[in-house]
Design an enzyme around this catalytic site. Structure first.
Site, PDB file in Angstrom:
ATOM      1  N   SER A 255      46.683  57.743 101.301  1.00 21.83           N
ATOM      2  CA  SER A 255      46.874  58.924 102.134  1.00 21.83           C
ATOM      3  C   SER A 255      48.222  58.794 102.817  1.00 21.83           C
ATOM      4  O   SER A 255      48.719  57.678 103.020  1.00 21.83           O
ATOM      5  CB  SER A 255      45.769  59.032 103.195  1.00 21.83           C
ATOM      6  OG  SER A 255      46.081  59.998 104.177  1.00 21.83           O
TER       7      SER A 255
ATOM      8  N   TYR B 187      39.929  55.682 109.619  1.00 27.12           N
ATOM      9  CA  TYR B 187      40.578  56.219 108.426  1.00 27.12           C
ATOM     10  C   TYR B 187      42.035  55.756 108.362  1.00 27.12           C
ATOM     11  O   TYR B 187      42.496  55.244 107.334  1.00 27.12           O
ATOM     12  CB  TYR B 187      40.503  57.744 108.449  1.00 27.12           C
ATOM     13  CG  TYR B 187      41.110  58.429 107.253  1.00 27.12           C
ATOM     14  CD1 TYR B 187      40.403  58.533 106.061  1.00 27.12           C
ATOM     15  CD2 TYR B 187      42.384  58.986 107.313  1.00 27.12           C
ATOM     16  CE1 TYR B 187      40.948  59.174 104.955  1.00 27.12           C
ATOM     17  CE2 TYR B 187      42.943  59.632 106.218  1.00 27.12           C
ATOM     18  CZ  TYR B 187      42.213  59.721 105.042  1.00 27.12           C
ATOM     19  OH  TYR B 187      42.763  60.352 103.955  1.00 27.12           O
TER      20      TYR B 187
END
Length: 270
Positions: A145, A158
């Site tokens: 990401s 995350y």
């Protein structure tokens, strides 16, 4: 090294939806010999496999239910794909989870993020690298990401685990790049996927990345283009490179800017 997808066997985890589903479809359309759709949602994987089989009947498609957090299940996935097609040329370690929680998230939330967002990549490499190294050729695509290069200001588990995922991809390239193993790390910002929508629903607010979010099929095509070009870092959102360069040029200034962004995001949440 640039690559051609014709005749390749591809395994994609998290293949039942989102970026994973789009990757399965894109590899099939690009001429892969076999596509293995893997997901914890076994019925979803079966549905995607059936759809691809109907659309591109020349491509062999296999659906395998897999919990990527379990090393034995990832090994079984590779073993089944190899038994069915003879080998695995490309392994796309794509499955991931997102919870918009801060550092005080329950320990179980942190552990689940670690298991899925980091250890799944480790399990994949351990399972598939032996045959790739024996052939002197193989491709690993790891979905991380932009949060792994920058941060996710409202999602501590995350952000931290995606940083670790990028770090592991870098290590793999360093350790095995001279042995014919090609590693790419896919780092998009917002992508319109069920994972993003679910996180929106759970947190009660839309992602601040929503305005610039891309469709999953656009991200998948960027991934294939990056593999064709032999790039390590694949950035579907071009601005991420600029943000990353600003971060490395002046980390303190970047942190001040990110604190302002967090205050804005969290203020909007209230």
């Amino acid at each position: 090294m640039a690559m051609d997808f014709q005749g390749k066997v591809v395994v994609v985890t998290g293949g039942a939806s989102g970026i994973g589903k789009a990757l399965c479809q894109a590899f099939a359309a690009a001429g892969a010999r076999g596509v293995v759709v893997s997901d914890l949602d076994g019925a979803g994987a079966q549905a995607v496999a059936a759809e691809i089989g109907a659309r591109t009947p020349a491509v062999g498609v296999l659906a395998v239910r897999t919990d990527v957090a379990q090393a034995d299940q990832v090994q079984a996935l590779v073993d089944q794909a190899t038994a069915h097609y003879g080998q695995v040329d490309i392994f796309c370690s794509n499955a991931g989870i997102l919870s918009r929680t801060d550092a005080d998230a329950p320990a179980a939330t942190w552990q689940r993020h670690w298991d899925v967002n980091v250890m799944a990549h480790v399990h994949a490499a351990n399972a598939v690298l032996p045959q790739m190294l024996a052939r002197g050729q193989g491709w690993l695509l790891q979905t991380a990401s932009a949060a792994g290069l920058l941060s996710q200001v409202n999602a501590a588990p995350y952000s931290v685990t995606k940083h670790a995922a990028v770090g592991f991809a870098e290590w793999l390239s360093i350790a095995h790049g001279d042995a014919g193993i090609h590693v790419s790390c896919l780092c998009p910002q917002g992508v319109r996927t069920p994972m993003m929508l679910s996180a929106d629903s759970d947190s009660g607010r839309p992602s601040f990345l929503g305005d610039g979010a891309l469709d999953a099929d656009v991200v998948a095509q960027c991934a294939l283009d990056g593999l064709r070009d032999g790039r390590f870092l694949i950035l579907p959102h071009a601005e991420v490179l600029t943000f990353w360069q600003r971060k490395t040029a002046d980390v303190d200034r970047w942190l001040r800017g990110m604190r302002r962004l967090r205050a804005k995001v969290m203020g909007a949440a209230g």
